[in-house]
Enzyme design. Structure first.
Site, PDB file in Angstrom:
ATOM      1  N   HIS A  29       8.136   0.812   6.487  1.00  0.00           N
ATOM      2  CA  HIS A  29       8.612   0.684   5.105  1.00  0.00           C
ATOM      3  C   HIS A  29       8.965   2.022   4.455  1.00  0.00           C
ATOM      4  CE1 HIS A  29       4.341   1.400   4.099  1.00  0.00           C
ATOM      5  NE2 HIS A  29       4.725   1.685   2.864  1.00  0.00           N
ATOM      6  N   HIS A  30       8.663   3.141   5.130  1.00  0.00           N
ATOM      7  CA  HIS A  30       9.110   4.437   4.592  1.00  0.00           C
ATOM      8  C   HIS A  30      10.200   5.079   5.437  1.00  0.00           C
ATOM      9  CE1 HIS A  30       6.408   4.587   1.201  1.00  0.00           C
ATOM     10  NE2 HIS A  30       5.365   4.311   1.979  1.00  0.00           N
TER      11      HIS A  30
ATOM     12  N   ASP B 238       9.525  -1.719  -2.614  1.00  0.00           N
ATOM     13  CA  ASP B 238       8.414  -0.790  -2.864  1.00  0.00           C
ATOM     14  C   ASP B 238       8.824   0.308  -3.839  1.00  0.00           C
ATOM     15  OD1 ASP B 238       5.880   0.379  -2.537  1.00  0.00           O
ATOM     16  OD2 ASP B 238       6.581   1.648  -0.880  1.00  0.00           O
TER      17      ASP B 238
ATOM     18  N   ASP C 157       1.040  -1.630   2.554  1.00  0.00           N
ATOM     19  CA  ASP C 157       0.284  -0.387   2.357  1.00  0.00           C
ATOM     20  C   ASP C 157      -1.165  -0.504   2.820  1.00  0.00           C
ATOM     21  OD1 ASP C 157       1.949   1.630   1.584  1.00  0.00           O
ATOM     22  OD2 ASP C 157       1.807   1.201  -0.570  1.00  0.00           O
TER      23      ASP C 157
ATOM     24  N   LYS D 102      -3.348   2.456   3.636  1.00  0.00           N
ATOM     25  CA  LYS D 102      -3.942   3.343   2.625  1.00  0.00           C
ATOM     26  C   LYS D 102      -5.459   3.237   2.628  1.00  0.00           C
ATOM     27  CE  LYS D 102      -0.129   4.030  -0.595  1.00  0.00           C
ATOM     28  NZ  LYS D 102       0.416   3.676  -1.920  1.00  0.00           N
TER      29      LYS D 102
HETATM   30  P1  C2E Z   1       3.545   4.789  -3.902  1.00  0.00           P
HETATM   31  O1  C2E Z   1       3.011   5.498  -5.078  1.00  0.00           O
HETATM   32  O2  C2E Z   1       3.324   3.320  -3.788  1.00  0.00           O
HETATM   33  O3  C2E Z   1       5.095   5.037  -3.843  1.00  0.00           O
HETATM   34  C1  C2E Z   1       5.913   4.348  -2.972  1.00  0.00           C
HETATM   35  C2  C2E Z   1       7.257   5.019  -2.867  1.00  0.00           C
HETATM   36  O4  C2E Z   1       7.931   4.935  -4.120  1.00  0.00           O
HETATM   37  C3  C2E Z   1       7.176   6.489  -2.511  1.00  0.00           C
HETATM   38  O5  C2E Z   1       7.096   6.648  -1.125  1.00  0.00           O
HETATM   39  C4  C2E Z   1       8.526   6.968  -3.052  1.00  0.00           C
HETATM   40  O6  C2E Z   1       9.561   6.646  -2.156  1.00  0.00           O
HETATM   41  C5  C2E Z   1       8.744   6.108  -4.272  1.00  0.00           C
HETATM   42  N1  C2E Z   1       8.265   6.836  -5.471  1.00  0.00           N
HETATM   43  C6  C2E Z   1       7.182   6.598  -6.203  1.00  0.00           C
HETATM   44  N2  C2E Z   1       7.094   7.471  -7.243  1.00  0.00           N
HETATM   45  C7  C2E Z   1       8.163   8.277  -7.160  1.00  0.00           C
HETATM   46  C8  C2E Z   1       8.652   9.375  -7.956  1.00  0.00           C
HETATM   47  O7  C2E Z   1       8.077   9.755  -8.950  1.00  0.00           O
HETATM   48  N3  C2E Z   1       9.827   9.951  -7.559  1.00  0.00           N
HETATM   49  C9  C2E Z   1      10.507   9.511  -6.461  1.00  0.00           C
HETATM   50  N4  C2E Z   1      11.644  10.126  -6.117  1.00  0.00           N
HETATM   51  N5  C2E Z   1      10.059   8.502  -5.681  1.00  0.00           N
HETATM   52  C10 C2E Z   1       8.918   7.881  -6.041  1.00  0.00           C
HETATM   53  P2  C2E Z   1       6.562   8.036  -0.533  1.00  0.00           P
HETATM   54  O8  C2E Z   1       7.198   9.157  -1.205  1.00  0.00           O
HETATM   55  O9  C2E Z   1       6.752   7.945   0.958  1.00  0.00           O
HETATM   56  O10 C2E Z   1       5.052   8.018  -0.845  1.00  0.00           O
HETATM   57  C11 C2E Z   1       4.165   7.152  -0.223  1.00  0.00           C
HETATM   58  C12 C2E Z   1       2.853   7.150  -0.962  1.00  0.00           C
HETATM   59  O11 C2E Z   1       2.259   8.436  -0.923  1.00  0.00           O
HETATM   60  C13 C2E Z   1       2.947   6.792  -2.419  1.00  0.00           C
HETATM   61  O12 C2E Z   1       2.968   5.405  -2.588  1.00  0.00           O
HETATM   62  C14 C2E Z   1       1.713   7.444  -2.980  1.00  0.00           C
HETATM   63  O13 C2E Z   1       0.578   6.670  -2.739  1.00  0.00           O
HETATM   64  C15 C2E Z   1       1.583   8.694  -2.141  1.00  0.00           C
HETATM   65  N6  C2E Z   1       2.195   9.866  -2.827  1.00  0.00           N
HETATM   66  C16 C2E Z   1       3.453  10.278  -2.687  1.00  0.00           C
HETATM   67  N7  C2E Z   1       3.639  11.388  -3.442  1.00  0.00           N
HETATM   68  C17 C2E Z   1       2.463  11.671  -4.062  1.00  0.00           C
HETATM   69  C18 C2E Z   1       2.020  12.704  -4.968  1.00  0.00           C
HETATM   70  O14 C2E Z   1       2.744  13.590  -5.395  1.00  0.00           O
HETATM   71  N8  C2E Z   1       0.725  12.654  -5.389  1.00  0.00           N
HETATM   72  C19 C2E Z   1      -0.101  11.682  -4.971  1.00  0.00           C
HETATM   73  N9  C2E Z   1      -1.385  11.665  -5.442  1.00  0.00           N
HETATM   74  N10 C2E Z   1       0.262  10.725  -4.112  1.00  0.00           N
HETATM   75  C20 C2E Z   1       1.545  10.707  -3.656  1.00  0.00           C
HETATM   76  C1  SIN Z   2      -0.021  -1.101  -2.839  1.00  0.00           C
HETATM   77  O1  SIN Z   2       1.083  -0.579  -2.712  1.00  0.00           O
HETATM   78  O2  SIN Z   2      -0.403  -1.966  -2.078  1.00  0.00           O
HETATM   79  C2  SIN Z   2      -0.939  -0.663  -3.963  1.00  0.00           C
HETATM   80  C3  SIN Z   2      -1.328   0.773  -3.847  1.00  0.00           C
HETATM   81  C4  SIN Z   2      -0.326   1.731  -4.469  1.00  0.00           C
HETATM   82  O3  SIN Z   2       0.783   1.332  -4.822  1.00  0.00           O
HETATM   83  O4  SIN Z   2      -0.628   2.902  -4.574  1.00  0.00           O
HETATM   84 FE    FE Z   3       3.662   2.978   1.500  1.00  0.00          FE
END
Ligand code: C2E
Ligand code: SIN
Ligand code: FE
Length: 513
Positions: free
Chosen positions: A427-428, A456, A373, A376
């Site tokens: 990774h996505h 992840d 990540d 980010k």
């Molecule tokens: P992250 O928070 O590290 O989440 C990584 C991945 O975990 C997400 O990739 C998603 O596949 C899964 N994931 C995490 N939380 C949830 C959840 O509550 N429900 C589901 N179904 N999956 C979950 P993704 O979706 O590609 O998101 C990448 C990154 O984008 C996230 O990393 C986060 O930093 C951000 N993000 C995604 N959605 C939101 C959101 O609604 N609000 C905010 N503030 N950030 C978001």
């Molecule tokens: C990371 O994934 O390296 C930490 C940041 C996050 O999960 O939002």
């Molecule tokens: Fe990511």
């Protein structure tokens, strides 16, 4: 060790090509009777042992012998008359050589004209001599036999001493080398030790080949060179090294084995699955393969040290360059102060192990995982830390963290960060093609990225985020299982499910604060 036992000969050249001109066996004759010297020279005139002639040095008394030996102790053998200045001058000389001069190597043959004055049984028992002859009984045939036996015994003693010395130096060298942690410094130190062992002016090259990334591209670089090889560059291909020598070295790398010949030794050493090295050394004279054997032993030793050095350096460099920067930087910008980075690394490692990937690849994935990540860093904090759902526009920006991370990482030539670049970019991606940034499907997604995706999501679901609360473990299991073959590689999900407890343990070991 007697380095200069074979003195340079200044005699006329000989027709025999194999006859070594430079080296002779030096024999000392101590006798007060000139005719004994003449007979000895006559009888031994044609003697030749291992292509070396004899060099006979005459002295006429015990005191003259002592004076000479004090200055020049390098003889393989001495014939010593018993009765010279005194009745026992020869016996005293022998004692002096062994006890005062402390020369245990020279082979000593006592010769006596008056047998009665020093009885054979007593003399051979009490004095450290190798043979005892009565002059009347010492025919030319017997003299030649005695000389051959004496010189061979001397040669064997020298070989043993040389080996012992070499082993002592080998241990010292190993000890010294283990303290060094810089490649280049290590290379020259290793070669210098080797040349000391060789006991001659030799020329040598030490070349290492490492795979710089995980897709089989190799490069050769010169770690060290000595003697006639001086290197302005460490790039092997573009160096001025002889084409013939280059070809030999390439051959050793390709055939993955040693090449030995009369004048040189090329040793091949596999130091780890992605690094190997070749030692090329030229010798002037190595009749018994002594130097080649020693070089091989030494280089094997060096290769082992090099392996741990390489390993240590790769880990250190990677960690220094990347892991710490990222750990600190991302943590600082993230709301979550947890151990997500550490856990995903261990989860990736465990999955890769379950899949039975190669050990150093697993290691590389573990080291690279925390960087997935990295991108980010390029996402504004208002988006990263937003408490609710992202808008369409914000989401488009968020998705660019994959390519931003890749751009940052792919510039480095360190193997691990090249791997990390792929992790960051892919990774996505989803197994069914619904992911981002490229929408790759199935096995088109690199295996390391498919592993990363599972680690992840598995860990993020259980963690607290600005936009969501942590999930309970049963919900995580259900979610992961239901997305098998959709979001995730089905084979990897099977492995996750079969070993689910083990994966949960990692979460318990490193909980969020
Ligand atoms: P992250 O928070 O590290 O989440 C990584 C991945 O975990 C997400 O990739 C998603 O596949 C899964 N994931 C995490 N939380 C949830 C959840 O509550 N429900 C589901 N179904 N999956 C979950 P993704 O979706 O590609 O998101 C990448 C990154 O984008 C996230 O990393 C986060 O930093 C951000 N993000 C995604 N959605 C939101 C959101 O609604 N609000 C905010 N503030 N950030 C978001
Ligand atoms: C990371 O994934 O390296 C930490 C940041 C996050 O999960 O939002
Ligand atoms: Fe990511």
């Amino acid at each position: 060790m007697n380095k200069f036992i074979f003195k340079d000969e200044v005699e006329e050249p000989t027709n025999n090509k194999k006859l070594s001109k430079a080296k002779v066996w030096r024999v000392l004759v101590v006798d007060d009777d000139e005719s004994v010297h003449q007979v000895t020279r006559l009888v031994l005139a044609d003697a030749e042992i291992e292509y070396r002639k004899l060099d006979i040095v005459s002295v006429y008394s015990s005191s003259e012998a002592k004076a000479l030996l004090t200055k020049d102790n390098n003889f393989c053998m001495a014939f010593v008359d018993v009765v010279m200045e005194t009745d026992h001058a020869g016996l005293e000389l022998v004692e002096w050589i062994r006890n005062e001069l402390k020369n245990q190597d020279i082979r000593l043959v006592l010769r006596t004209g008056q047998a009665g004055s020093a009885p054979e049984a007593r003399v051979i028992r009490d004095f450290d001599i190798n043979d005892y002859k009565e002059k009347t009984d010492f025919t030319s045939g017997k003299m030649i036999t005695t000389v051959y036996a004496g010189i061979r015994a001397y040669r064997d003693i020298m070989t043993i001493k040389r080996s012992l010395d070499a082993f002592k130096q080998l241990i010292k060298a190993t000890h010294d080398l283990l303290k060094i942690n810089q490649f280049r410094q290590f290379g020259s130190a290793a070669l210098n030790h080797l040349l000391t062992l060789m006991d001659v002016e030799s020329s040598a090259l030490y070349i290492a080949r490492t795979k710089i990334d995980f897709d089989d591209q190799s490069s050769n670089f010169i770690i060290a060179c000595t003697g006639k090889y001086t290197c302005q560059t460490d790039d092997f291909e573009s160096s001025t090294i002889d084409e013939d020598v280059k070809r030999l070295i390439q051959r050793a790398f390709e055939e993955k084995q040693h090449i030995t010949s009369d004048g040189y030794f090329v040793g091949y050493y596999q130091t780890s699955s992605n690094a190997s090295s070749v030692l090329y050394i030229e010798f002037d004279d190595d009749g018994e393969n002594f130097k080649a054997n020693l070089a091989e032993l030494f280089a094997t030793n060096v290769a082992l040290i090099l392996e741990s050095l390489a390993h240590q350096q790769e880990v250190e460099r990677t960690q220094k360059e990347l892991l710490y920067i990222v750990g600190e930087a991302i943590e600082a910008r993230s709301e979550n102060k947890g151990a997500h980075v550490r856990r995903v690394a261990l989860i990736c490692e465990l999955l890769a192990k379950k899949l039975q990937l190669k050990e150093d690849f697993i290691e590389a994935i573990r080291l690279a995982a925390p960087l997935h990540d990295l991108g980010k860093l390029g996402i504004p904090e208002r988006i990263l830390q937003k408490e609710g759902k992202l808008t369409e526009e914000e989401w488009e920006i968020m998705k660019t963290h994959t390519s931003i991370g890749c751009e940052l990482l792919k510039k480095s030539s360190v193997g691990v960060s090249k791997l990390a670049a792929k992790l960051a970019l892919y990774h996505h991606e989803n197994w069914d093609g619904s992911g981002y940034p490229e929408g790759l499907t199935g096995v088109n997604i690199p295996i390391e990225a498919r592993i990363m995706a599972i680690a992840d999501v598995f860990d993020s679901l259980g963690s607290s985020r600005s936009y969501k609360s942590p999930w309970v473990i049963d919900d995580i299991r259900d979610f992961m299982a239901s997305d098998k073959g959709k979001k995730f590689d089905p084979q990897l999900i099977s492995l996750l499910m079969e070993n689910f407890e083990e994966f949960c343990q990692i979460r318990q070991q490193y909980p969020d604060k």
